[in-house]
Design a protein around this motif. Structure first.
Motif, PDB file in Angstrom:
ATOM      1  N   ARG A 112      -6.170  12.410  -7.779  1.00 20.80           N
ATOM      2  CA  ARG A 112      -5.114  12.001  -8.708  1.00 20.80           C
ATOM      3  C   ARG A 112      -4.316  13.204  -9.213  1.00 20.80           C
ATOM      4  O   ARG A 112      -3.186  13.071  -9.649  1.00 20.80           O
ATOM      5  N   PHE A 141      -2.817   7.108  -2.504  1.00 22.51           N
ATOM      6  CA  PHE A 141      -2.344   8.083  -3.474  1.00 22.51           C
ATOM      7  C   PHE A 141      -2.880   9.476  -3.183  1.00 22.51           C
ATOM      8  O   PHE A 141      -4.049   9.651  -2.834  1.00 22.51           O
ATOM      9  N   ARG A 163       0.137  11.943  -7.974  1.00 23.37           N
ATOM     10  CA  ARG A 163       0.790  10.767  -8.566  1.00 23.37           C
ATOM     11  C   ARG A 163       1.604   9.990  -7.561  1.00 23.37           C
ATOM     12  O   ARG A 163       2.108   8.919  -7.863  1.00 23.37           O
ATOM     13  N   GLY A 205       2.249   7.674  -4.602  1.00 29.57           N
ATOM     14  CA  GLY A 205       1.633   6.615  -3.811  1.00 29.57           C
ATOM     15  C   GLY A 205       2.525   6.245  -2.643  1.00 29.57           C
ATOM     16  O   GLY A 205       3.751   6.248  -2.763  1.00 29.57           O
TER      17      GLY A 205
END
Length: 150
Positions: free
Chosen positions: A27, A86, A89, A91
């Motif tokens: 992430r 992902f 950030r 995707g």
């Protein structure tokens, strides 16, 4: 046991530490050997579910292999037919088509060559196994061909 009921559940360490760490890093844009976070809508709840995955680029295609068998994300993927991968950030939306067992040996072999260090314990075969040996376990490991749409 039917092939559809084949599942290798993660242990406490994998579930509580490893998967969470890989997801947290991904992430934030840090990938471990190409790992990503898969987001797919739940087949019952309709809510987005996320899990770390190891995408495979092979022979011009992009694939997701379920090393642990017919787990929740594979069932959700069949129902939804699409999702997002992902990295950080960002995707990338994709559509997914399940690969028939007859087409899996080459893909599973390539997956094991790349990811055996992480997922080898969930397979009864290795990258040097014969096509016949790999075909014998192919129904236990769903494979999806992804088509990126953006």
């Amino acid at each position: 046991m039917s092939p559809e009921s084949y599942v290798k559940r993660p242990g406490w360490f994998t579930n509580k530490v490893l998967n969470r760490t890989v997801s947290w890093l991904s992430r934030r844009g840090v990938s471990l050997a190409g790992s990503r976070v898969l987001a797919v809508k739940g087949r019952k709840s309709g809510e987005w579910r996320r899990t770390p995955v190891n995408p495979l680029h092979h022979d011009g295609g992009l694939y997701l292999v379920a090393a642990r068998g017919h787990v929740q994300w594979t069932r959700n993927m069949r129902a939804a037919g699409d999702g997002e991968l992902f990295h950080g950030r960002r995707g990338r939306h994709f559509t997914a088509a399940e690969v028939p067992d007859a087409e899996k040996p080459e893909i599973l072999r390539a997956y094991l060559r790349k990811w055996k260090w992480e997922v080898g314990a969930f397979f009864e075969v290795g990258p040097d196994s014969s096509d016949e040996e790999i075909r014998a376990v192919a129904d236990r490991h769903p494979v999806f061909r992804l088509t990126l749409t953006d």
